[in-house]
Write an enzyme that holds these catalytic residues in place. Structure first.
Site, mmCIF file in Angstrom:
data_model
loop_
_atom_site.group_PDB
_atom_site.id
_atom_site.type_symbol
_atom_site.label_atom_id
_atom_site.label_comp_id
_atom_site.label_asym_id
_atom_site.label_seq_id
_atom_site.Cartn_x
_atom_site.Cartn_y
_atom_site.Cartn_z
ATOM 1 N N GLU A 80 50.056 -9.033 21.072
ATOM 2 C CA GLU A 80 50.772 -10.065 21.819
ATOM 3 C C GLU A 80 50.956 -9.684 23.288
ATOM 4 O O GLU A 80 51.816 -10.241 23.974
ATOM 5 C CB GLU A 80 52.140 -10.329 21.192
ATOM 6 C CG GLU A 80 52.101 -10.964 19.819
ATOM 7 C CD GLU A 80 51.661 -12.420 19.839
ATOM 8 O OE1 GLU A 80 51.140 -12.885 20.881
ATOM 9 O OE2 GLU A 80 51.828 -13.089 18.819
ATOM 10 N N HIS A 98 60.149 -10.045 21.195
ATOM 11 C CA HIS A 98 59.485 -11.085 20.387
ATOM 12 C C HIS A 98 59.715 -10.751 18.919
ATOM 13 O O HIS A 98 59.440 -9.631 18.486
ATOM 14 C CB HIS A 98 57.995 -11.123 20.699
ATOM 15 C CG HIS A 98 57.180 -11.878 19.696
ATOM 16 N ND1 HIS A 98 57.509 -13.148 19.266
ATOM 17 C CD2 HIS A 98 56.050 -11.532 19.026
ATOM 18 C CE1 HIS A 98 56.609 -13.563 18.390
ATOM 19 N NE2 HIS A 98 55.714 -12.590 18.215
ATOM 20 N N HIS A 100 59.980 -12.398 14.571
ATOM 21 C CA HIS A 100 59.641 -13.421 13.590
ATOM 22 C C HIS A 100 60.892 -13.759 12.776
ATOM 23 O O HIS A 100 60.822 -13.908 11.553
ATOM 24 C CB HIS A 100 58.518 -12.943 12.673
ATOM 25 C CG HIS A 100 57.209 -12.763 13.369
ATOM 26 N ND1 HIS A 100 56.088 -12.279 12.733
ATOM 27 C CD2 HIS A 100 56.819 -13.000 14.646
ATOM 28 C CE1 HIS A 100 55.071 -12.227 13.580
ATOM 29 N NE2 HIS A 100 55.495 -12.657 14.756
ATOM 30 N N TYR A 119 77.832 -24.051 21.959
ATOM 31 C CA TYR A 119 77.684 -23.757 23.384
ATOM 32 C C TYR A 119 76.835 -22.514 23.648
ATOM 33 O O TYR A 119 76.473 -22.221 24.791
ATOM 34 C CB TYR A 119 79.044 -23.620 24.057
ATOM 35 C CG TYR A 119 79.908 -22.472 23.598
ATOM 36 C CD1 TYR A 119 79.676 -21.175 24.035
ATOM 37 C CD2 TYR A 119 80.995 -22.694 22.749
ATOM 38 C CE1 TYR A 119 80.470 -20.124 23.642
ATOM 39 C CE2 TYR A 119 81.795 -21.647 22.342
ATOM 40 C CZ TYR A 119 81.535 -20.361 22.787
ATOM 41 O OH TYR A 119 82.329 -19.331 22.379
ATOM 42 N N HIS A 160 55.943 -19.690 14.341
ATOM 43 C CA HIS A 160 55.641 -18.302 14.680
ATOM 44 C C HIS A 160 56.893 -17.435 14.821
ATOM 45 O O HIS A 160 57.051 -16.481 14.084
ATOM 46 C CB HIS A 160 54.818 -18.282 15.980
ATOM 47 C CG HIS A 160 54.324 -16.937 16.381
ATOM 48 N ND1 HIS A 160 53.194 -16.769 17.156
ATOM 49 C CD2 HIS A 160 54.806 -15.685 16.179
ATOM 50 C CE1 HIS A 160 52.976 -15.481 17.365
ATOM 51 N NE2 HIS A 160 53.956 -14.805 16.798
ATOM 52 N N TYR A 215 81.669 -14.866 33.566
ATOM 53 C CA TYR A 215 81.597 -13.804 32.576
ATOM 54 C C TYR A 215 80.292 -13.027 32.651
ATOM 55 O O TYR A 215 79.918 -12.312 31.734
ATOM 56 C CB TYR A 215 81.744 -14.382 31.149
ATOM 57 C CG TYR A 215 83.101 -14.942 30.856
ATOM 58 C CD1 TYR A 215 84.090 -14.150 30.284
ATOM 59 C CD2 TYR A 215 83.397 -16.280 31.125
ATOM 60 C CE1 TYR A 215 85.344 -14.663 30.010
ATOM 61 C CE2 TYR A 215 84.655 -16.800 30.856
ATOM 62 C CZ TYR A 215 85.622 -15.995 30.291
ATOM 63 O OH TYR A 215 86.854 -16.498 30.024
#
Length: 221
Positions: A80, A98, A100, A119, A160, A215
């Site tokens: 990837e 990344h 799954h 939120y 994915h 924040y």
């Protein structure tokens, strides 16, 4: 390479390995799926392809330049790599995660945008988009991801998984965990027979985004 640069890279690699192991420990990946990277100057340190995270050692350090040319290590970078490099070339990111993750991946098969049931969506820049499906490891997937990431710090990849980025690995990971939780929340609420979850309006999300500035973009406790 200077001693100072080497030390920075070694520290960053240790953080990459720790974050990768955390994704496995907390159930966001299975086996060797998913990948983690961090940028140190013009070098991208990235988890290698097909290597279980619990077996990674300091000497397994794997690095490439922003063009994808391997500059450090002997193990092949993750398949990837185009996805990670696309984020670094087009954002100010210093870290990419990344995964799954199960709930987020499930949601990626159902909608084009994660419904704003909380939120927490504002912490990722707004409603989280789903990138159109393309085969893993392709420039097409990287391009689809960039479209979904526009003005966002995270997105889903259709059928994915997830991609998030941040100024640090901790920030990128926290956004991944928040995105998985948001998807799980929506799936839980939408599963109640005869009921439809109430969603926040764009104005309500914008109000949260303004409040979060005080924040440091972290969820208030």
């Amino acid at each position: 390479m200077s001693d100072e640069s080497r030390e920075s890279i070694e520290r960053a690699w240790a953080a990459v390995v720790a974050t990768a192991r955390r994704t496995a420990t907390e159930g966001l990946v299975v086996g060797t799926s998913g990948n983690v990277s961090a940028r140190v100057g013009g070098t991208v340190l990235v988890t290698p392809s097909g290597m279980p995270y619990d077996r990674l050692r300091p000497e397994d350090l794997t690095g490439v330049d922003l063009e994808g040319n391997q500059t450090l290590g002997e193990l092949a970078p993750t398949s990837e790599l185009p996805l990670h490099l696309a984020v670094y070339r087009n954002t100010g990111a210093a870290a990419v995660v990344h995964t799954h993750a199960v709930h987020a991946t499930a949601v990626s098969t159902l909608v084009a945008e994660v419904p704003s049931v909380h939120y927490a969506a504002a912490m990722l820049g707004g409603p989280v988009r789903v990138a159109a499906y393309a085969r893993y490891g392709t420039d097409e997937l990287a391009g689809n991801m960039l479209t979904a990431l526009r003005d966002r710090t995270g997105c889903l990849l259709g059928n994915h998984g997830t991609v998030t980025y941040g100024a640090t690995l901790d920030e990128a990971y926290d956004r991944t965990a928040q995105l998985e939780w948001l998807c799980r929340l929506w799936l839980t609420a939408s599963s109640v027979p005869g009921r439809t979850p109430a969603l926040l309006t764009p104005e309500q999300l914008d109000d949260v985004k303004e409040a979060l500035k005080g924040y440091g973009q972290q969820q208030p406790g």
